[in-house]
Scaffold this motif. Structure first.
Motif, PDB file in Angstrom:
ATOM      1  N   ALA A  57      56.008  21.340  26.649  1.00  0.00           N
ATOM      2  CA  ALA A  57      54.993  21.451  25.603  1.00  0.00           C
ATOM      3  C   ALA A  57      53.750  20.717  26.087  1.00  0.00           C
ATOM      4  O   ALA A  57      53.827  19.548  26.471  1.00  0.00           O
ATOM      5  CB  ALA A  57      55.488  20.852  24.287  1.00  0.00           C
ATOM      6  N   ALA A  58      52.612  21.410  26.104  1.00  0.00           N
ATOM      7  CA  ALA A  58      51.381  20.814  26.628  1.00  0.00           C
ATOM      8  C   ALA A  58      50.202  21.214  25.753  1.00  0.00           C
ATOM      9  O   ALA A  58      50.218  22.254  25.078  1.00  0.00           O
ATOM     10  CB  ALA A  58      51.139  21.243  28.067  1.00  0.00           C
ATOM     11  N   ALA A  59      49.155  20.385  25.782  1.00  0.00           N
ATOM     12  CA  ALA A  59      47.921  20.639  25.037  1.00  0.00           C
ATOM     13  C   ALA A  59      46.755  20.653  26.015  1.00  0.00           C
ATOM     14  O   ALA A  59      46.949  20.601  27.234  1.00  0.00           O
ATOM     15  CB  ALA A  59      47.724  19.576  23.957  1.00  0.00           C
ATOM     16  N   LEU A  60      45.529  20.738  25.486  1.00  0.00           N
ATOM     17  CA  LEU A  60      44.304  20.692  26.284  1.00  0.00           C
ATOM     18  C   LEU A  60      43.503  19.461  25.905  1.00  0.00           C
ATOM     19  O   LEU A  60      43.353  19.157  24.716  1.00  0.00           O
ATOM     20  CB  LEU A  60      43.454  21.942  26.041  1.00  0.00           C
ATOM     21  N   ASP A  61      42.962  18.756  26.921  1.00  0.00           N
ATOM     22  CA  ASP A  61      42.116  17.609  26.614  1.00  0.00           C
ATOM     23  C   ASP A  61      40.656  18.053  26.550  1.00  0.00           C
ATOM     24  O   ASP A  61      40.345  19.244  26.631  1.00  0.00           O
ATOM     25  CB  ASP A  61      42.326  16.484  27.629  1.00  0.00           C
ATOM     26  N   THR A  62      39.744  17.115  26.403  1.00  0.00           N
ATOM     27  CA  THR A  62      38.328  17.445  26.215  1.00  0.00           C
ATOM     28  C   THR A  62      37.689  18.046  27.452  1.00  0.00           C
ATOM     29  O   THR A  62      36.643  18.689  27.349  1.00  0.00           O
ATOM     30  CB  THR A  62      37.547  16.178  25.828  1.00  0.00           C
ATOM     31  N   SER A  63      38.283  17.848  28.623  1.00  0.00           N
ATOM     32  CA  SER A  63      37.756  18.408  29.865  1.00  0.00           C
ATOM     33  C   SER A  63      38.481  19.677  30.274  1.00  0.00           C
ATOM     34  O   SER A  63      38.377  20.108  31.419  1.00  0.00           O
ATOM     35  CB  SER A  63      37.865  17.365  30.996  1.00  0.00           C
TER      36      SER A  63
END
Length: 397
Positions: A57-63
């Motif tokens: 399970a992974a998300a996206l950071d601001t970059s």
């Protein structure tokens, strides 16, 4: 958070490794404090002597980097293993049955049913690249493939119906089969939820993680998990160093995209539309921008950050578009929501001489800055404003 499960063998009274779940407290806090509620799910094979699956399970950071949240080692992908993984993920992130959370997946075996049972209130998207691979097996590629992608990128229903009609002109049965097998609500931006502020149609973030840990997947389980832990720890340290080197409060990727929108916004024609805001025309397209509600009929403001039509409306309303970008696009403010001590100056703050210049100017060339300033002053009716602009332009030269 660690969860280790053993399975007792009935005949020999021995314990055998069954599955293991990993979610570090730092990753959990980082996601909950500053990232958008968008999570990609995927499973990949282990390559060593010990066979099994790695669920991620992974998300996206601001970059726009992938941000791993949790991973688990299981024997195979089934509804049971996905239910076990999602139950622990819900407990780790306090998801509350998935309310306000959007998941993206490749429709893995057993995952759809597990999501409906464990997180019934969550939104679920399908990866368009995976749909393309399966759908094109029956109908081929070529023009149909192009229409599929254009349909997925549509942000409002009228545009989607237009592209769907063009697909039907190529092959009506192919269009009907697409909607019957894959509901448009799960892969077309025109039907996406507007809570997570992420309009991705591909599950690249988790696939990138799987490729990133490819070497570790050839090793024994304990060694693999240790390598993943070290890689994640090192990656987070490098990304933190990059954020500390930002010259402003927004990520370079955000500012680069924003400046591209500014160039397009200069070609738009803006009409005042009363209390509703402004009507923006660009080519044959016309959209209404409501500044108070932060909405545009193109729905891009609902789905993600302000787009060119929204940017034009904001400048016509004497509002800096940078102030309408969500806080999660800001690196230093996404960590605990801390505010900066000094507000930066923008083009529309010409009367606030005591403020520092906006980081926007660091990304604009001299010609772009003058053109944007001219566009702003052209909306002023006062002769004094036009005179001030001419003086300012002479000083720049």
């Amino acid at each position: 958070m660690w969860s280790l499960t053993y399975q007792r063998m009935h005949l020999r009274k021995e314990r055998r490794f069954s599955r293991m779940y990993v979610c570090f407290d730092a990753l959990k806090k980082g996601f909950k404090s500053g990232l958008r509620p968008f999570i990609g799910l995927d499973g990949t094979f282990l390559k060593g002597k010990v066979k099994g699956q790695l669920l991620v399970a992974a998300a996206l950071d601001t970059s726009k980097h992938f941000y791993p949240i949790a991973w688990a080692v299981v024997d195979k992908e089934t509804k049971v293993t996905w239910s076990w993984f999602l139950t622990l993920l819900e407990r780790s992130l306090d998801l509350k049955k998935g309310e306000g959370i959007t998941f993206m997946s490749d429709m893995q075996k057993g995952l759809i049913g597990a999501l409906l049972n464990i997180l019934p209130e969550a939104h679920h998207r399908y990866c368009v690249r995976h749909i393309e691979a399966n759908w094109c097996k029956n109908w081929g590629a070529g023009e149909l493939k192009k229409h599929l992608w254009w349909c997925s990128w549509c942000t409002y229903q009228e545009e989607f119906q237009d592209h769907l009609t063009m697909m039907g002109e190529e092959n009506k049965e192919a269009g009907e089969d697409l909607l019957n097998r894959y509901p448009a609500e799960s892969w077309c931006r025109a039907y996406f939820d507007t809570v997570c502020k992420n309009w991705q149609v591909e599950n690249n973030l988790v696939e990138s993680f799987n490729k990133w840990v490819l070497d570790a997947r050839f090793k024994p389980i304990i060694k693999m998990l240790e390598d993943i832990r070290v890689k994640v720890m090192t990656m987070l340290g490098e990304h933190e160093s990059d954020v500390m080197n930002w010259t402003g409060e927004f990520s370079p990727q955000t500012m680069l995209l924003y400046n591209q929108f500014l160039k397009i916004a200069q070609k738009c024609t803006v009409y005042f539309n009363g209390d509703d805001g402004y009507e923006v025309a660009h080519g044959v397209d016309r959209h209404r921008v409501n500044i108070e509600l932060k909405r545009c009929t193109c729905r891009t403001w609902d789905l993600t950050d302000p787009m060119p039509s929204c940017t034009s409306g904001l400048y016509a309303g004497k509002i800096n578009p940078l102030t309408r970008i969500p806080v999660v696009a800001k690196g230093k403010q996404s960590n605990g929501g801390r505010k900066t001590k000094k507000r930066t100056r923008s083009l529309i703050d010409e009367d606030d001489e005591g403020l520092a210049r906006s980081p926007l100017f660091m990304w604009l060339t001299l010609e772009e800055e003058l053109e944007l300033t001219r566009l702003h002053y052209s909306n002023k009716s006062s002769k004094r404003r036009n005179k001030d602009f001419q003086v300012e332009q002479e000083e720049y030269k």
